[in-house]
Design a protein around this motif. Structure first.
Motif, PDB file in Angstrom:
ATOM      1  N   GLU A   6      -3.304  18.014  30.861  1.00 13.82           N
ATOM      2  CA  GLU A   6      -4.637  17.594  31.282  1.00 13.82           C
ATOM      3  C   GLU A   6      -4.864  17.953  32.748  1.00 13.82           C
ATOM      4  OE1 GLU A   6      -2.962  13.996  28.860  1.00 13.82           O
ATOM      5  OE2 GLU A   6      -2.279  15.342  30.457  1.00 13.82           O
ATOM      6  N   SER A   7      -6.118  18.067  33.106  1.00 17.22           N
ATOM      7  CA  SER A   7      -6.493  18.269  34.502  1.00 17.22           C
ATOM      8  C   SER A   7      -7.905  17.746  34.704  1.00 17.22           C
ATOM      9  CB  SER A   7      -6.407  19.741  34.899  1.00 17.22           C
ATOM     10  OG  SER A   7      -7.291  20.517  34.130  1.00 17.22           O
ATOM     11  N   SER A  19     -15.311  15.759  34.976  1.00 16.11           N
ATOM     12  CA  SER A  19     -15.018  16.547  33.788  1.00 16.11           C
ATOM     13  C   SER A  19     -13.516  16.730  33.680  1.00 16.11           C
ATOM     14  CB  SER A  19     -15.709  17.903  33.881  1.00 16.11           C
ATOM     15  OG  SER A  19     -15.444  18.673  32.725  1.00 16.11           O
ATOM     16  N   LEU A  20     -12.968  16.399  32.529  1.00 15.22           N
ATOM     17  CA  LEU A  20     -11.551  16.574  32.254  1.00 15.22           C
ATOM     18  C   LEU A  20     -11.352  17.762  31.328  1.00 15.22           C
ATOM     19  CD1 LEU A  20     -10.442  12.876  31.555  1.00 15.22           C
ATOM     20  CD2 LEU A  20     -10.645  14.075  33.748  1.00 15.22           C
ATOM     21  N   SER A  21     -10.220  18.442  31.512  1.00 13.12           N
ATOM     22  CA  SER A  21      -9.841  19.543  30.637  1.00 13.12           C
ATOM     23  C   SER A  21      -8.453  19.294  30.093  1.00 13.12           C
ATOM     24  CB  SER A  21      -9.853  20.871  31.400  1.00 13.12           C
ATOM     25  OG  SER A  21     -11.142  21.181  31.872  1.00 13.12           O
ATOM     26  N   CYS A  22      -8.190  19.853  28.934  1.00 13.72           N
ATOM     27  CA  CYS A  22      -6.879  19.704  28.287  1.00 13.72           C
ATOM     28  C   CYS A  22      -6.558  21.013  27.587  1.00 13.72           C
ATOM     29  CB  CYS A  22      -6.933  18.545  27.298  1.00 13.72           C
ATOM     30  SG  CYS A  22      -5.522  18.453  26.181  1.00 13.72           S
ATOM     31  N   VAL A  23      -5.450  21.605  27.972  1.00 19.87           N
ATOM     32  CA  VAL A  23      -4.993  22.839  27.344  1.00 19.87           C
ATOM     33  C   VAL A  23      -3.777  22.535  26.491  1.00 19.87           C
ATOM     34  CG1 VAL A  23      -4.144  25.164  27.708  1.00 19.87           C
ATOM     35  CG2 VAL A  23      -5.846  24.213  29.267  1.00 19.87           C
ATOM     36  N   ALA A  89      -8.906   4.374  34.585  1.00 17.07           N
ATOM     37  CA  ALA A  89      -7.718   4.390  33.735  1.00 17.07           C
ATOM     38  C   ALA A  89      -7.012   5.726  33.896  1.00 17.07           C
ATOM     39  CB  ALA A  89      -8.099   4.181  32.271  1.00 17.07           C
ATOM     40  N   VAL A  90      -5.834   5.814  33.324  1.00 17.74           N
ATOM     41  CA  VAL A  90      -5.186   7.107  33.127  1.00 17.74           C
ATOM     42  C   VAL A  90      -5.684   7.644  31.784  1.00 17.74           C
ATOM     43  CG1 VAL A  90      -3.027   8.360  32.850  1.00 17.74           C
ATOM     44  CG2 VAL A  90      -3.161   6.445  34.463  1.00 17.74           C
ATOM     45  N   TYR A  91      -6.185   8.868  31.808  1.00 13.05           N
ATOM     46  CA  TYR A  91      -6.726   9.494  30.608  1.00 13.05           C
ATOM     47  C   TYR A  91      -5.701  10.456  30.037  1.00 13.05           C
ATOM     48  CZ  TYR A  91     -11.303   7.453  31.261  1.00 13.05           C
ATOM     49  OH  TYR A  91     -12.348   6.552  31.367  1.00 13.05           O
ATOM     50  N   TYR A  92      -5.446  10.313  28.739  1.00 11.53           N
ATOM     51  CA  TYR A  92      -4.464  11.122  28.042  1.00 11.53           C
ATOM     52  C   TYR A  92      -5.145  11.973  26.977  1.00 11.53           C
ATOM     53  CZ  TYR A  92      -0.968   7.981  30.068  1.00 11.53           C
ATOM     54  OH  TYR A  92      -0.181   7.252  30.932  1.00 11.53           O
ATOM     55  N   CYS A  93      -4.667  13.193  26.852  1.00 13.96           N
ATOM     56  CA  CYS A  93      -5.121  14.091  25.791  1.00 13.96           C
ATOM     57  C   CYS A  93      -4.028  14.183  24.746  1.00 13.96           C
ATOM     58  CB  CYS A  93      -5.408  15.466  26.378  1.00 13.96           C
ATOM     59  SG  CYS A  93      -5.917  16.710  25.170  1.00 13.96           S
ATOM     60  N   TRP A 110       1.345  14.608  23.264  1.00  8.10           N
ATOM     61  CA  TRP A 110       0.554  14.009  24.339  1.00  8.10           C
ATOM     62  C   TRP A 110       0.773  14.759  25.642  1.00  8.10           C
ATOM     63  CZ3 TRP A 110      -3.049  10.419  23.477  1.00  8.10           C
ATOM     64  CH2 TRP A 110      -2.944   9.607  22.348  1.00  8.10           C
ATOM     65  N   GLY A 111      -0.260  14.753  26.481  1.00  4.10           N
ATOM     66  CA  GLY A 111      -0.106  15.216  27.840  1.00  4.10           C
ATOM     67  C   GLY A 111       0.429  14.114  28.733  1.00  4.10           C
ATOM     68  N   GLN A 112       0.566  14.431  30.004  1.00  4.86           N
ATOM     69  CA  GLN A 112       1.156  13.493  30.955  1.00  4.86           C
ATOM     70  C   GLN A 112       0.121  12.521  31.519  1.00  4.86           C
ATOM     71  OE1 GLN A 112       0.210  16.528  31.655  1.00  4.86           O
ATOM     72  NE2 GLN A 112      -1.024  16.259  33.520  1.00  4.86           N
ATOM     73  N   GLY A 113      -1.129  12.797  31.309  1.00  7.83           N
ATOM     74  CA  GLY A 113      -2.200  11.912  31.764  1.00  7.83           C
ATOM     75  C   GLY A 113      -2.766  12.334  33.101  1.00  7.83           C
ATOM     76  N   THR A 114      -4.015  11.962  33.325  1.00  6.52           N
ATOM     77  CA  THR A 114      -4.677  12.226  34.602  1.00  6.52           C
ATOM     78  C   THR A 114      -5.474  10.985  34.991  1.00  6.52           C
ATOM     79  OG1 THR A 114      -6.110  13.782  35.787  1.00  6.52           O
ATOM     80  CG2 THR A 114      -6.710  13.308  33.502  1.00  6.52           C
ATOM     81  N   GLN A 115      -5.378  10.614  36.263  1.00  7.13           N
ATOM     82  CA  GLN A 115      -5.992   9.379  36.735  1.00  7.13           C
ATOM     83  C   GLN A 115      -7.483   9.579  36.995  1.00  7.13           C
ATOM     84  OE1 GLN A 115      -4.511   6.188  37.393  1.00  7.13           O
ATOM     85  NE2 GLN A 115      -6.674   5.593  37.637  1.00  7.13           N
ATOM     86  N   VAL A 116      -8.259   8.632  36.509  1.00  9.47           N
ATOM     87  CA  VAL A 116      -9.693   8.558  36.804  1.00  9.47           C
ATOM     88  C   VAL A 116      -9.951   7.203  37.450  1.00  9.47           C
ATOM     89  CG1 VAL A 116     -12.014   8.420  35.840  1.00  9.47           C
ATOM     90  CG2 VAL A 116     -10.395  10.130  34.977  1.00  9.47           C
ATOM     91  N   THR A 117     -10.530   7.220  38.641  1.00 11.40           N
ATOM     92  CA  THR A 117     -10.825   5.990  39.361  1.00 11.40           C
ATOM     93  C   THR A 117     -12.306   5.952  39.709  1.00 11.40           C
ATOM     94  OG1 THR A 117      -8.604   5.971  40.314  1.00 11.40           O
ATOM     95  CG2 THR A 117     -10.271   4.578  41.365  1.00 11.40           C
ATOM     96  N   VAL A 118     -12.975   4.884  39.282  1.00 14.08           N
ATOM     97  CA  VAL A 118     -14.403   4.725  39.534  1.00 14.08           C
ATOM     98  C   VAL A 118     -14.593   3.490  40.399  1.00 14.08           C
ATOM     99  CG1 VAL A 118     -16.698   4.531  38.523  1.00 14.08           C
ATOM    100  CG2 VAL A 118     -14.875   5.731  37.278  1.00 14.08           C
ATOM    101  N   SER A 119     -15.154   3.684  41.571  1.00 14.11           N
ATOM    102  CA  SER A 119     -15.363   2.570  42.496  1.00 14.11           C
ATOM    103  C   SER A 119     -16.804   2.077  42.421  1.00 14.11           C
ATOM    104  CB  SER A 119     -15.025   2.994  43.920  1.00 14.11           C
ATOM    105  OG  SER A 119     -15.828   4.096  44.302  1.00 14.11           O
ATOM    106  N   SER A 120     -16.963   0.795  42.690  1.00 14.99           N
ATOM    107  CA  SER A 120     -18.306   0.197  42.603  1.00 14.99           C
ATOM    108  C   SER A 120     -19.050   0.323  43.924  1.00 14.99           C
ATOM    109  CB  SER A 120     -18.194  -1.268  42.199  1.00 14.99           C
ATOM    110  OG  SER A 120     -17.387  -1.959  43.119  1.00 14.99           O
TER     111      SER A 120
END
Length: 120
Positions: A6-7, A19-23, A89-93, A110-120
């Motif tokens: 993932e990236s 936008s997340l990508s997964c190869v 969360a950590v997003y996994y493909c 599974w991939g290793q995951g990629t972190q997504v952080t959304v602040s308020s």
């Protein structure tokens, strides 16, 4: 063995987009069910979206997230709009040889995951 990478994760303010990508490696990519899951700290991994020739979404992301795939590039994408802090969360493909029950985390690779952080 299929390798999944993932990236595209990162940090964004609420209301923003990522936008997340997964190869996924291998010649059989077009036959795999592909899915995105996420896991927040202290919580179980939860279904986000999946794609075969059809698309499937969790109720919490429907209308905000879009999953797509490019079989020529062995890639699946997750466009995330109108992000909320609870999307953090950590997003996994994942790649699954079967198209059955793609909303369950019973994936083959599974991939290793990629972190997504959304602040308020």
């Amino acid at each position: 063995q299929v390798q999944v990478v993932e990236s595209g994760g990162g940090a964004v303010q609420a209301g923003g987009s990522l936008s997340l990508s997964c190869v996924a490696s291998g010649r059989a990519f077009s036959t795999y069910g592909m899915g995105w899951f996420r896991q927040a700290p202290g919580k179980e991994r939860e279904f986000v979206a999946a794609i075969t020739r059809s698309t499937y979404y969790a109720a919490s992301v429907k209308g905000r997230f879009t999953i797509s795939r490019d079989n020529a590039k062995n890639t699946v994408y997750l466009q995330m709009n109108s992000l909320k802090p609870e999307d953090t969360a950590v997003y996994y493909c994942g790649a699954k040889g079967s198209w059955y029950d793609l909303t369950s985390p019973e994936y083959d690779f599974w991939g290793q995951g990629t972190q997504v952080t959304v602040s308020s």
